[in-house]
Motif scaffolding. Sequence first.
Motif, PDB file in Angstrom:
ATOM      1  N   CYS A  63       0.867  -1.120   0.121  1.00 14.09           N
ATOM      2  CA  CYS A  63       0.067  -0.018   0.030  1.00 14.09           C
ATOM      3  C   CYS A  63       0.892   1.398   0.085  1.00 14.09           C
ATOM      4  N   TYR A  95      -0.060   4.441   0.626  1.00 15.99           N
ATOM      5  CA  TYR A  95      -0.423   5.351   1.518  1.00 15.99           C
ATOM      6  C   TYR A  95       0.219   5.139   3.096  1.00 15.99           C
ATOM      7  N   ASN A  96      -0.030   6.205   3.883  1.00 19.66           N
ATOM      8  CA  ASN A  96       0.400   5.862   5.272  1.00 19.66           C
ATOM      9  C   ASN A  96      -0.542   6.383   6.288  1.00 19.66           C
ATOM     10  N   CYS A  97      -1.908   5.999   5.982  1.00 20.49           N
ATOM     11  CA  CYS A  97      -3.064   6.634   6.646  1.00 20.49           C
ATOM     12  C   CYS A  97      -2.925   6.813   8.221  1.00 20.49           C
ATOM     13  N   CYS A 132      -4.422   3.754  10.082  1.00 19.43           N
ATOM     14  CA  CYS A 132      -4.355   2.554   9.364  1.00 19.43           C
ATOM     15  C   CYS A 132      -4.463   1.454  10.505  1.00 19.43           C
ATOM     16  N   ALA A 191      -0.057  -0.283   7.403  1.00 18.06           N
ATOM     17  CA  ALA A 191       0.261  -0.465   6.274  1.00 18.06           C
ATOM     18  C   ALA A 191       1.324   0.587   5.759  1.00 18.06           C
ATOM     19  N   VAL A 193      -4.887  -6.013   3.151  1.00 15.21           N
ATOM     20  CA  VAL A 193      -4.263  -5.115   3.842  1.00 15.21           C
ATOM     21  C   VAL A 193      -3.381  -4.196   3.013  1.00 15.21           C
ATOM     22  N   GLY A 194      -3.442  -3.878   2.007  1.00 13.35           N
ATOM     23  CA  GLY A 194      -2.931  -3.282   1.042  1.00 13.35           C
ATOM     24  C   GLY A 194      -3.823  -2.451   0.103  1.00 13.35           C
ATOM     25  N   ARG A 213      -8.509   3.409  -2.024  1.00 16.11           N
ATOM     26  CA  ARG A 213      -8.607   4.717  -1.772  1.00 16.11           C
ATOM     27  C   ARG A 213      -8.470   5.567  -2.626  1.00 16.11           C
ATOM     28  N   ARG A 232      -2.267   2.068  13.941  1.00 19.03           N
ATOM     29  CA  ARG A 232      -1.744   3.439  14.023  1.00 19.03           C
ATOM     30  C   ARG A 232      -2.905   4.193  14.401  1.00 19.03           C
TER      31      ARG A 232
HETATM   32  S1  SF4 Z   1      -4.075  -0.330   4.220  1.00 20.92           S
HETATM   33 FE1  SF4 Z   1      -5.897   1.267   3.743  1.00 20.92          FE
HETATM   34  S2  SF4 Z   1      -5.962   2.603   5.769  1.00 20.92           S
HETATM   35 FE2  SF4 Z   1      -3.919   1.297   5.697  1.00 20.92          FE
HETATM   36  S3  SF4 Z   1      -2.393   3.097   4.660  1.00 20.92           S
HETATM   37 FE3  SF4 Z   1      -3.384   1.389   3.154  1.00 20.92          FE
HETATM   38  S4  SF4 Z   1      -5.075   2.781   2.272  1.00 20.92           S
HETATM   39 FE4  SF4 Z   1      -4.705   3.575   4.359  1.00 20.92          FE
END
Ligand code: SF4
Length: 340
Positions: A44, A46-48, A51, A55, A96-97, A124, A231
């Motif tokens: 993934c 991103y770094n939401c 999360c 991820a 999870v990605g 996303r 997180r």
């Molecule tokens: S797995 Fe989903 S919530 Fe987690 S960082 Fe990636 S997009 Fe964001």
Amino acid sequence: MKTTRVWGGRTLVYVDDLPLFGHIAFGVLDRGTNVLQVRATTLCPYNCVYCSVDAGPYSRRRLSEFVVDADWLLDWARLAYRLKNGEVVEALLDGVGEPPTHPEIARVVEELKGFVPRVAMETRGFTLTRQLVDRLWDAGLDRLNVSVDTLDPVKARWLTGVPWYRVEKVVEVVEYTVRETGVDVMLAPVWIPGVNDEDIVGVIEWGLRIGVGKRFPGFGVQKYEAHKYGRKVPGAREPSWREFYDYIHALEERFGVVLDYRKIDMGFRRAPRIPLIYRRGEVVDLHVRLPGWLRGEAIAVDPEERVVVTLVGVEDYTPRKVRARVVENQDGIYIAKPLD
Ligand code: SF4
């Protein structure tokens, strides 16, 4: 199976021979309903900030990432379908990605559609392009569940935790999807009390304006949950279920749309489970194959290579035989502890 390195020394595993039942992060998951969760990648970008599965490139707990070979994934999805006596209404590409980053995601959708009535995918949104959406539509994708928590560009960047995220691009590609293709869109924002209360109102207004939810419900507001190993949003608190339902019921009244999952009928039902292979407490001889998904875990395989078992409490990932006790088998996700 091939391995390389990614993001700060994590092992990136290309999975084409490990069993695809048994692990929560990759492969095929059956939770006893007529939905099959198909998990093609753990990667993934991103770094939401919230999360729950830690991820992304800055993850602190991940030891390995997994990308599953498309043909191998499809073979196991077909096996799951057969073991469930064909009682599958939907294959959901989640995980999870970020599923659209899988290099063969359109072919995976197309072949899943060959035997499962519906295929949906979570995203996303920023990894979608018009070209990819067109390919997914051609492949037969029925629905995209898009997580958009706010339309405010600055807050959206903060929430996704990466400086390059532009919610404007997500808006553009979602509007294209709704306007130009038959792929339905469900908007699935996460409500974080005190952080995006009014932003969710904006997301709903936008979704209603562009016409999401043509065949399926257009919205699926999610509750922010602070998971032990995930997180957490700085300064925010997790709402109770009572608060969550009060919040979405007020929005339902205001907009005349259904947001409460419990009232939404997508045809999901209980269905025969893939039979469990190991009971809790059973002792099994496992083969350790590689470092696990998270720190302190190893990926092991049972002697008949029917399932992957996560071995916990280990620091040594060298391939070897280990006798272990199964401590968890819920939904066919196997966790074991070494005995020696
Ligand atoms: S797995 Fe989903 S919530 Fe987690 S960082 Fe990636 S997009 Fe964001």
